[in-house]
Design an enzyme around this catalytic site. Sequence first.
Site, PDB file in Angstrom:
ATOM      1  N   HIS A  56      13.928  25.178  15.627  1.00 34.47           N
ATOM      2  CA  HIS A  56      14.793  26.493  16.225  1.00 34.47           C
ATOM      3  C   HIS A  56      15.641  27.133  15.023  1.00 34.47           C
ATOM      4  O   HIS A  56      16.691  27.388  15.325  1.00 34.47           O
ATOM      5  CB  HIS A  56      15.387  26.012  17.193  1.00 34.47           C
ATOM      6  CG  HIS A  56      14.610  25.676  18.582  1.00 34.47           C
ATOM      7  ND1 HIS A  56      14.053  26.495  19.468  1.00 34.47           N
ATOM      8  CD2 HIS A  56      14.264  24.426  18.987  1.00 34.47           C
ATOM      9  CE1 HIS A  56      13.434  25.977  20.265  1.00 34.47           C
ATOM     10  NE2 HIS A  56      13.543  24.797  19.978  1.00 34.47           N
ATOM     11  N   ASN A 129      13.354  27.060  27.042  1.00 34.50           N
ATOM     12  CA  ASN A 129      12.128  27.764  26.231  1.00 34.50           C
ATOM     13  C   ASN A 129      11.771  28.589  27.037  1.00 34.50           C
ATOM     14  O   ASN A 129      11.797  28.784  28.424  1.00 34.50           O
ATOM     15  CB  ASN A 129      11.067  26.766  25.951  1.00 34.50           C
ATOM     16  CG  ASN A 129      11.595  25.725  24.578  1.00 34.50           C
ATOM     17  OD1 ASN A 129      12.076  25.960  23.910  1.00 34.50           O
ATOM     18  ND2 ASN A 129      10.817  24.652  24.498  1.00 34.50           N
ATOM     19  N   TYR A 339      20.007  16.232  19.966  1.00 32.73           N
ATOM     20  CA  TYR A 339      20.790  17.455  19.755  1.00 32.73           C
ATOM     21  C   TYR A 339      22.223  17.349  19.179  1.00 32.73           C
ATOM     22  O   TYR A 339      22.598  17.927  18.210  1.00 32.73           O
ATOM     23  CB  TYR A 339      20.955  18.482  21.148  1.00 32.73           C
ATOM     24  CG  TYR A 339      19.529  19.330  21.196  1.00 32.73           C
ATOM     25  CD1 TYR A 339      18.279  18.511  21.250  1.00 32.73           C
ATOM     26  CD2 TYR A 339      19.422  20.463  21.383  1.00 32.73           C
ATOM     27  CE1 TYR A 339      17.219  19.263  21.709  1.00 32.73           C
ATOM     28  CE2 TYR A 339      18.211  21.330  21.384  1.00 32.73           C
ATOM     29  CZ  TYR A 339      17.091  20.729  21.596  1.00 32.73           C
ATOM     30  OH  TYR A 339      16.036  21.287  21.859  1.00 32.73           O
TER      31      TYR A 339
END
Length: 502
Positions: A56, A129, A339
């Site tokens: 990303h 997404n 993350y």
Amino acid sequence: MSEKKRPMTNAFGAPVGGDLNSMTAGPRGPVLMQDAHLLEKLGHFDRERIPERVVHAKGAGAYGYFEVTADVTKWTKAKFLSEVGKKTDVFARFSTVGGEKGSADAARDPRGFAVKFYTEEGNYDMTGNNTPVFFIRDPLKFPDFIHTQKRNPATNLPDPDMFWDFLSLTPESAHQVTVLFSDRGTPATYRHMNGYSSHTYKWYNAQGDYVWVQYHLKTGQGIRNLTRQEAEALKGKDPDHATRDLYNAIEAGEFPSWTLEMQILTPEQAKDFKWDIFDITKVWPHAEVPPVTVGKLVLDRNPVNYFAEVEQAAFSPGNLVPGIAISPDKMLQARVFSYHDTHLHRLGPNYHLIPVNQAKNAPELNYQRDGSMRVDHGGGGGPNYWPNSMGGPAPDPSAQEPPFPLEGEAGRHEYAFDNDDFVQPGNLYRKVMDGQAREHLVGNIVEHLGGAAKRIQERQAAIFYKCDVDYGTKVAQGLGLDLERVKTLAAMSKDQRAEATS
Ligand code: NDP
């Protein structure tokens, strides 16, 4: 100096007398070490880049709000969802996945769709997404999968062999591959695509009763996609087209919006549900779980500084508020770790203090202290331990997720649910796509897969054949493969097929 111009300073506020000529011994140099302004300027420049996101990396973002449009209090006690008409500030970031920070927006790739809700109970992140499913369902495969979507370690080039070798040995990817190679794999802009949580989450109410949910953010601008040919042209002509589109639309007052629809399953419904609801390669068919409209997302303000607000924006599926919890989905569980871990690496231990990431509507009150770039008061002189009797912040048991049972034998369990990986991609091909969509899908696949070795083409065509006979046949024909060989491979087990094509 004109009255309008403010004086330039160095990083510590002292005035800068000249910013065009280095300090030198005579007009022809050499440069003097004592030119602290030059040293400061170069030293900062040398450190301008931070590690790009490993996935990303290329993205665009904007601020806005989320508004509740239906009463959901019977399902969740989240305060930001507690009243019809209630509005919460948000920041959203859209992205491609595999490409580097300078890569083209028109790449065939899933798009990230992440929304940070600045709620009064702290920040809640929905890290979705533009596709409702994913390629794999076990996080142990994730680094390998991403390697195959990036560059060959020897040539530093994208490599169709790597790309399709992994996917064809990972048949659970067939659903996401079918979505990705449809024209939805190249959305026209970030405004013209949906967002999905893809994962199942848990919502629980004030009584502690819970439901399983999936989020669908449906675009108010309508779905618009690029054909392969349009995407290829755009990649060269305007690699930043989606970034530009989002920024310009908001500047022009054309604020993009999405409707939030939820699919909701009670634990009783989930027990007998045909599909494994914690398998991210599957959807919940609309007819069986009709989506319920609950809110509206609007983006109406551009960031002022891209680096500060978009590059440094950090989302995590672990950022939850009371009333929302994670599910046993293995991919989701690993993302809760990964993350946050990535942000610690990219931005440092105090990344939560960067304004875009700060819990604007709830103060941070805890005993975590210090660390690199702790740039606020750092907890001041208050106690830095718990428990304390100094009047420091205390945990609130009502904020805990209600206890839930767990059982099972520890082990590296192979996926063993009686639920076919080829049915849903087959349904997408047979029932949802029209003739033109199928034609584009097959054309997109043939062009890309055609770059891989023949044995890999055969293995992947066999997977499409297992999804749908017509689908596999058309791909095989497009690639000029021997259809009988593809049928034989399709009839084999995954391991036999791998052996026969190695
Ligand atoms: P439905 O006919 O009720 O739903 C089909 C959905 O497919 C549409 O609502 C649309 O989703 C989506 N769609 C249309 N074209 C494409 C495309 N090229 N790529 C991906 N999605 C597309 O059928 P079911 O719910 O029974 O699902 C059938 C298949 O549709 C599934 O196997 C799945 O592949 C796909 N799908 C299902 C979704 C779900 O949550 N049930 C969501 C998205 C896709 P949308 O309305 O979200 O735009």
